[in-house]
Design an enzyme around this catalytic site. Structure first.
Site, PDB file in Angstrom:
ATOM      1  N   CYS A   1       0.801  -1.234   0.000  1.00 36.27           N
ATOM      2  CA  CYS A   1       0.000   0.000   0.000  1.00 36.27           C
ATOM      3  C   CYS A   1       0.831   1.279   0.000  1.00 36.27           C
ATOM      4  O   CYS A   1       0.427   2.278  -0.568  1.00 36.27           O
ATOM      5  CB  CYS A   1      -1.004   0.009   1.148  1.00 36.27           C
TER       6      CYS A   1
ATOM      7  N   CYS B   1      -3.636  -2.324  -0.720  1.00 35.04           N
ATOM      8  CA  CYS B   1      -2.622  -3.307  -0.325  1.00 35.04           C
ATOM      9  C   CYS B   1      -2.426  -4.397  -1.377  1.00 35.04           C
ATOM     10  O   CYS B   1      -1.583  -5.280  -1.214  1.00 35.04           O
ATOM     11  CB  CYS B   1      -3.013  -3.943   1.008  1.00 35.04           C
TER      12      CYS B   1
ATOM     13  N   LYS C   1      -6.418  -8.829  11.122  1.00 34.05           N
ATOM     14  CA  LYS C   1      -6.290  -7.382  10.980  1.00 34.05           C
ATOM     15  C   LYS C   1      -7.648  -6.825  10.588  1.00 34.05           C
ATOM     16  O   LYS C   1      -8.231  -7.223   9.571  1.00 34.05           O
ATOM     17  CB  LYS C   1      -5.258  -7.051   9.904  1.00 34.05           C
TER      18      LYS C   1
ATOM     19  N   ARG D   1      -1.883   6.494   8.129  1.00 35.47           N
ATOM     20  CA  ARG D   1      -2.016   6.787   6.695  1.00 35.47           C
ATOM     21  C   ARG D   1      -1.411   8.146   6.374  1.00 35.47           C
ATOM     22  O   ARG D   1      -0.910   8.353   5.274  1.00 35.47           O
ATOM     23  CB  ARG D   1      -3.467   6.648   6.265  1.00 35.47           C
TER      24      ARG D   1
ATOM     25  N   GLU E   1      -9.235 -16.986  10.644  1.00 34.01           N
ATOM     26  CA  GLU E   1      -8.127 -16.365   9.898  1.00 34.01           C
ATOM     27  C   GLU E   1      -6.775 -16.784  10.495  1.00 34.01           C
ATOM     28  O   GLU E   1      -5.829 -17.080   9.775  1.00 34.01           O
ATOM     29  CB  GLU E   1      -8.237 -14.829   9.952  1.00 34.01           C
TER      30      GLU E   1
ATOM     31  N   LYS F   1      -4.711  -7.028  15.362  1.00 30.70           N
ATOM     32  CA  LYS F   1      -4.501  -5.604  15.130  1.00 30.70           C
ATOM     33  C   LYS F   1      -5.810  -4.944  14.761  1.00 30.70           C
ATOM     34  O   LYS F   1      -6.522  -5.485  13.924  1.00 30.70           O
ATOM     35  CB  LYS F   1      -3.497  -5.453  13.985  1.00 30.70           C
TER      36      LYS F   1
ATOM     37  N   SER G   1      -1.570   3.396  15.350  1.00 29.92           N
ATOM     38  CA  SER G   1      -1.331   4.838  15.352  1.00 29.92           C
ATOM     39  C   SER G   1      -2.428   5.629  16.072  1.00 29.92           C
ATOM     40  O   SER G   1      -2.132   6.525  16.866  1.00 29.92           O
ATOM     41  CB  SER G   1      -1.171   5.338  13.923  1.00 29.92           C
TER      42      SER G   1
HETATM   43  C1  PBG Z   1      -0.726  -1.271   5.772  1.00 26.24           C
HETATM   44  C2  PBG Z   1      -0.604  -1.058   7.204  1.00 26.24           C
HETATM   45  C3  PBG Z   1      -1.413  -0.242   7.980  1.00 26.24           C
HETATM   46  C4  PBG Z   1      -0.903  -0.272   9.265  1.00 26.24           C
HETATM   47  C5  PBG Z   1       0.198  -1.107   9.250  1.00 26.24           C
HETATM   48  N1  PBG Z   1       0.359  -1.604   7.972  1.00 26.24           N
HETATM   49  C6  PBG Z   1      -2.521   0.633   7.609  1.00 26.24           C
HETATM   50  C7  PBG Z   1      -3.732   0.121   6.993  1.00 26.24           C
HETATM   51  O1  PBG Z   1      -3.995  -1.067   6.878  1.00 26.24           O
HETATM   52  O2  PBG Z   1      -4.484   0.987   6.566  1.00 26.24           O
HETATM   53  C8  PBG Z   1      -1.474   0.508  10.401  1.00 26.24           C
HETATM   54  C9  PBG Z   1      -0.558   0.808  11.476  1.00 26.24           C
HETATM   55  C10 PBG Z   1      -1.018   1.855  12.400  1.00 26.24           C
HETATM   56  O3  PBG Z   1      -2.115   2.445  12.291  1.00 26.24           O
HETATM   57  O4  PBG Z   1      -0.250   2.121  13.309  1.00 26.24           O
HETATM   58  N2  PBG Z   1      -0.666  -2.504   5.308  1.00 26.24           N
END
Ligand code: PBG
Length: 327
Positions: free
Chosen positions: A124, A132, A197, A207, A235, A250, A276
């Site tokens: 991504c 992704c 996830k 992002r 999963e 996550k 984040s």
């Molecule tokens: C992308 C990815 C993301 C995160 C880690 N890898 C973002 C998403 O899936 O949109 C998020 C990490 C975070 O928010 O700290 N593959």
């Protein structure tokens, strides 16, 4: 007069703190923490991410003080993300020769070869559309994405990564990456699978960090809906079958129950990603006087461990490591 009801008296003694220490069930330690690092192309770049105070993007030449500081704090593992200059439809910057992450791995290993260097495997950040996977006829094409993820993981392995972490949520990626690594002699290189996830609003600040917002639609066709925890177990089971060495849930905070179910259903090491948005909430809340920063952060990180995570990926890694050292 003695009470005629059972008492939970361990907290009430004169020696309260010592007794609380003695009966503590969960201890957070620095060895549990993984520190994410954002790498940017170019030179002389050290950019604070506006939505994540205290978190920076580093160009490779600016890494050394950071890596030394992380090491000194006792943090043992890093998770690398790349923020490339140029993107294209198939995310080729993710797997070309001498790519950003390959350079980063080598530089980090030069500075401290003992650090466990884990790499994010996902397109991504490298695709123009910010999804992704690759797009075929307007849809994210699961199977067409797998070979590219295989190439990306292999390029990280070749540069000296200690573990790869596919975060894309395509079906079959763990098996595909495992086969690719094995075929090139990396039979001992482990895979940390982002197995469960969820499509989450808590990724917002990331992002911005990676400039990887999807340019159309959302990630709901490949990430899980947050209403489901039994599906998360399916999963995870699938990733285990395909050869995952570490499984992950996550985000962490709104999925503590899923972490706990994963813990009791699987015997593999379990990681949780304190994402984040979870980071920014506590940082901005603390800056605004809503929380005592150190206390609230340690409470949250400890809750993730108590739920059952062995490994916590967190932007708080450095500050938490510092506080845990003082204790
Ligand atoms: C992308 C990815 C993301 C995160 C880690 N890898 C973002 C998403 O899936 O949109 C998020 C990490 C975070 O928010 O700290 N593959």
């Amino acid at each position: 007069m003695a009470a005629d009801f059972p008492r939970l008296r361990l907290r009430r003694l004169r020696t309260g703190q010592a007794m609380r220490n003695l009966t503590r069930e969960t201890s957070l330690c620095v060895e549990n923490l993984v520190c994410p690092i954002f790498l940017v192309e170019g030179a002389g770049r050290l950019e604070e991410i506006e939505s994540m105070p205290g978190i920076y993007r580093f160009s490779i030449d600016m890494l050394e003080p950071e890596i030394k500081q992380v090491s000194k704090l006792g943090i043992q593992a890093l998770l690398l993300f790349g923020v490339p200059h140029a993107t294209d439809e198939t995310g080729s910057g993710a797997y070309t020769e001498n790519n950003l992450i390959q350079q980063g791995i080598k530089e980090i290993k030069n500075i401290n070869s003992d650090l466990v260097v884990i790499t994010d495997v996902c397109l991504c950040e490298y695709t123009t559309h910010g999804h992704c996977g690759v797009i075929v006829n307007g849809n994210i094409d699961n199977d067409a994405t797998l070979p590219l993820l295989g190439k990306m993981a292999l390029s990280h392995a070749e540069a000296g990564a200690d573990m790869v972490a596919p975060s894309d949520m395509m079906d079959g990626r763990i098996g595909y990456i495992r086969k690719t690594l094995d075929a090139h002699g990396f039979t001992n290189l482990p895979i940390m699978a982002y197995s469960a996830k969820f499509a989450s609003s808590f990724y917002g600040p990331f992002r911005e960090a990676c400039m990887s917002c999807p340019s159309f639609g959302d990630r709901a066709s490949y990430q899980m809906q947050y209403t489901n925890s039994r599906e998360a177990l399916r999963e995870i089971a699938q990733d285990v079958k395909e050869g995952a060495d570490i499984i992950m849930v996550k985000p962490a905070l709104s999925f503590l129950d899923v972490i706990n179910r994963a813990r009791s259903s699987f015997n593999l090491p379990l990681a949780a990603y304190n994402v984040s948005g979870e980071y920014s909430m506590l940082k901005l809340g603390s800056k605004n006087g809503l929380f005592e920063e150190k206390k609230v952060i340690l409470e949250v990180l400890t809750s993730i461990k108590r739920a059952g995570a062995d490994i916590i990926i967190t932007y708080h890694a450095k500050e938490a490591a510092g506080w845990l050292k003082q204790k």
